[in-house]
Design an enzyme around this catalytic site. Structure first.
Site, PDB file in Angstrom:
ATOM      1  CB  SER A 268      -1.830  -4.820   7.670  1.00 57.12           C
ATOM      2  OG  SER A 268      -3.155  -5.116   7.953  1.00 57.12           O
TER       3      SER A 268
ATOM      4  CG  ASP B  96      -5.570  -1.580   1.353  1.00 59.60           C
ATOM      5  OD1 ASP B  96      -6.594  -2.210   1.674  1.00 59.60           O
ATOM      6  OD2 ASP B  96      -4.610  -1.403   2.118  1.00 59.60           O
TER       7      ASP B  96
ATOM      8  CG  HIS C 268      -4.728  -4.995   3.238  1.00 61.59           C
ATOM      9  ND1 HIS C 268      -4.430  -3.752   3.716  1.00 61.59           N
ATOM     10  CD2 HIS C 268      -4.440  -5.871   4.245  1.00 61.59           C
ATOM     11  CE1 HIS C 268      -4.004  -3.866   4.975  1.00 61.59           C
ATOM     12  NE2 HIS C 268      -3.993  -5.135   5.298  1.00 61.59           N
TER      13      HIS C 268
END
Lengths: 211, 381
Positions: B156, B321, B354
């Site tokens: 991320s 995600d 995610h």
């Protein structure tokens, strides 16, 4: 660690000989990356393989071959025109959903392509179908008709007809037996005796196509 | 007390370093001094070739692996991937994990004391960008005697730092592993961040960010912010599998009292987060995310941004995600191919959205491990 095989399978060796030093190469259905590993080590190519088989992708990564998880049938439009020197597709043509479209895309992405595939016109296939009346199953085409990744089998003659229809020029043709070796009988009667063909393709010169 | 798992780095002790060299920031401000808190796992080899930097995401910190105390209920946040025999194998690598500048877990940030005023910086703490983090992480690398990272790794927002390293300091990073990452935020991503920020601003205890001076904290706003964020980290399928429409308390017949499991889960997540995280840091981190856009100064050409890089890349995305979707990774792959960088990309089929990058998903850890094995063999470890 030795990322590249010491000896390449014969058909891959024949292909490797056609690849210039330092070329940008895209390998559609790169498998475990044998060809790209060899080309990286011996030809210093900037190469990428597309593959969807999970184990083969991991094998590529483990040996340091660039591999991109992407479907040849859907995602080739992501690549810019003329962004590679050469697009290679070994024994994958028969497994794609839209072979004609994939061939067009190959010759859009690069000015040259190399395609190999098994010959469904081989005498053993013909004999199998003629005598048994069943779809041929052989060491090269080991799958039953209802459970096979090979959904678009063709003969060398079929392929050449398609290339003519799509305006693709065949720049060379090497035909090998089931052990991936070339020989003279095969060259004379390729569509009957050849097991696998290696075709070099280029865009046809002339109006309607940029080349 | 049961023994710690054998594939854990075990007990770890955070370390602290203070830098008195001024750090010029992207926003124009200069930070005269700053401190970073960090942990290391494994040992640096004699050639100093086996160092791996782990960059944390929005709400992360330096404690990525192992335990601080034998009584700790949970290990570090990336325990799934760091430890003996794990993808970031501490038998081979020297792993460095820090709390980023602007954080609230010991590194200099909005809750630190501003030497100019004697009060907490609060809202006066300068805006921080991903590029600033790379600069400050490079100071940490210098301090540790690490000239070049074998790999910079992150998920991320952590992946964005790894990308920025390869762009800004190409000589200092051999490999980048960017997981569940994006080359910049979409309008939708920014929109969710703004909802989170507004939740914090509108808390009556926020006091324009000077809540510390009032002896309070905007926990309600931070809790809401975290709840919104948390939903974007999960997938529809994942939430369905975890909670379905199970009722936690109350009775469906009396709809006013009912609380679904998913609600009680979100309340718990939000509440516990709001008690351990600083609201000003949360604002700062979401802004750093919003501003990240390495292509911008190259005419929006991401390939041009990667042109100076010398690193090889592994990108990993997850099919469910929707915060940083697989498509965002494909954008980066295409740019890296255009820039002629070595790059591999795998798209892992997992239902966890995610947050999948934090979990021990077999194919993910296999691929990650295979790549890190290559990194290790190149570093001769």
């Amino acid at each position: 660690m030795n990322p590249a095989p010491a000896t390449l399978r014969e058909d891959l060796r024949l292909i490797a000989e056609l690849v210039p030093e330092g070329a940008r190469v895209l390998d559609l259905g790169c498998g475990t990356g044998d060809l790209l590993a060899w080309l990286q080590q011996h030809r210093q190519v900037n190469g990428y393989g597309l593959e969807i088989d999970h184990d083969k992708i991991t094998a590529c990564i483990a040996r340091g071959v660039n591999v991109i998880e992407r479907n040849i049938d859907e995602d080739l439009s992501d690549y810019d025109t003329d962004s590679f020197d050469l697009v290679v597709m070994t024994e994958t043509l028969q497994a794609v959903r839209h072979p004609a479209k994939v061939l067009d895309e190959m010759l859009r992405i690069a000015p040259e392509g190399i395609v190999t595939f098994p010959n469904f016109g081989h005498w053993r296939c013909r004999l199998h179908l003629a005598t048994r009346g069943r779809m041929p199953v052989s060491s090269h085409l080991p799958h039953s008709w209802y459970d096979t990744p090979n959904i678009h089998l063709c003969t060398f003659a079929d392929f050449e007809a398609l290339c003519a229809e799509r305006g693709l020029r065949i720049t060379r043709r090497l035909v090998v037996d089931e052990s991936y070796r070339p020989n003279n009988v095969i060259n004379r009667w390729s569509n009957l005796f050849g097991s696998i063909a290696i075709y070099g393709l280029a865009r046809a010169a002339g109006p309607g196509r940029s080349s | 007390m049961t023994a710690l798992p054998s594939d854990s780095v075990g007990i770890v002790v955070p370390q602290q370093v203070a830098f008195d060299t001024p750090l010029p920031l992207t926003c124009g401000a200069v930070l005269d001094r700053h401190e970073l808190v960090y942990e290391t796992y494994g040992s640096l080899n004699a050639e100093r070739s086996n160092a791996v930097l782990v960059c944390h995401a929005l709400s992360g910190h330096h404690h990525a692996a192992g335990y601080h105390h034998e009584s700790d209920r949970k290990p570090g946040w990336w325990e799934a991937c760091i430890g003996p025999g794990k993808p970031m194998d501490t038998n081979r690598f020297f792993i460095v994990s820090l709390n980023n500048l602007g954080g609230c877990h010991g590194s200099t940030g909005p809750s630190s004391i501003n030497p100019g005023t004697g009060q907490a910086f609060g809202p006066d703490f300068p805006a921080i960008t991903v590029r600033d983090w790379v600069r400050s992480q490079a100071m940490l690398a210098d301090h540790l005697g690490i000239e070049q990272w074998a790999a910079v790794v992150g998920g991320s927002l952590g992946g964005m730092q790894a990308l920025q390293w390869s762009i800004d300091l190409p000589e200092r990073v051999r490999h980048v592993v960017a997981i569940a990452c994006a080359p910049r935020l979409s309008a939708q991503n920014i929109a969710f961040n703004e909802i989170a920020r507004q939740a914090i601003y509108s808390d009556p205890n926020f006091h324009g960010g000077r809540y510390a001076e009032h002896g309070v904290a905007p926990t309600q706003g931070l809790m809401l912010a975290r709840m919104v964020g948390h939903v974007t980290y999960q997938s529809d399928d994942g939430l369905r599998q975890k909670f379905g429409r199970e009722v936690a308390s109350g009775d469906l017949e009396f709809a006013r009292d009912v609380q679904f499991q998913v609600e009680s889960y979100l309340h718990y997540q939000g509440r516990s987060f709001s008690q351990r995280f600083d609201a000003n840091t949360y604002l700062l981190m979401t802004r750093a995310l919003d501003y990240f856009d390495p292509a911008q100064e190259h005419g929006d050409d991401l390939a041009a941004a990667f042109a100076r890089s010398k690193a090889s890349y592994l990108l990993v995305s997850f099919t469910t995600d929707w915060r940083f979707s697989s498509e965002r990774s494909r954008e980066m792959v295409d740019a890296l191919v255009r820039a002629r960088r070595n790059v591999s990309h795998v798209d892992i089929d997992a239902p966890y959205g995610h947050d999948a990058f934090l979990l021990p998903i077999q194919r993910y850890t296999d691929v990650f491990g295979a790549y890190m094995d290559r990194v290790a063999s190149e570093a001769s470890v």
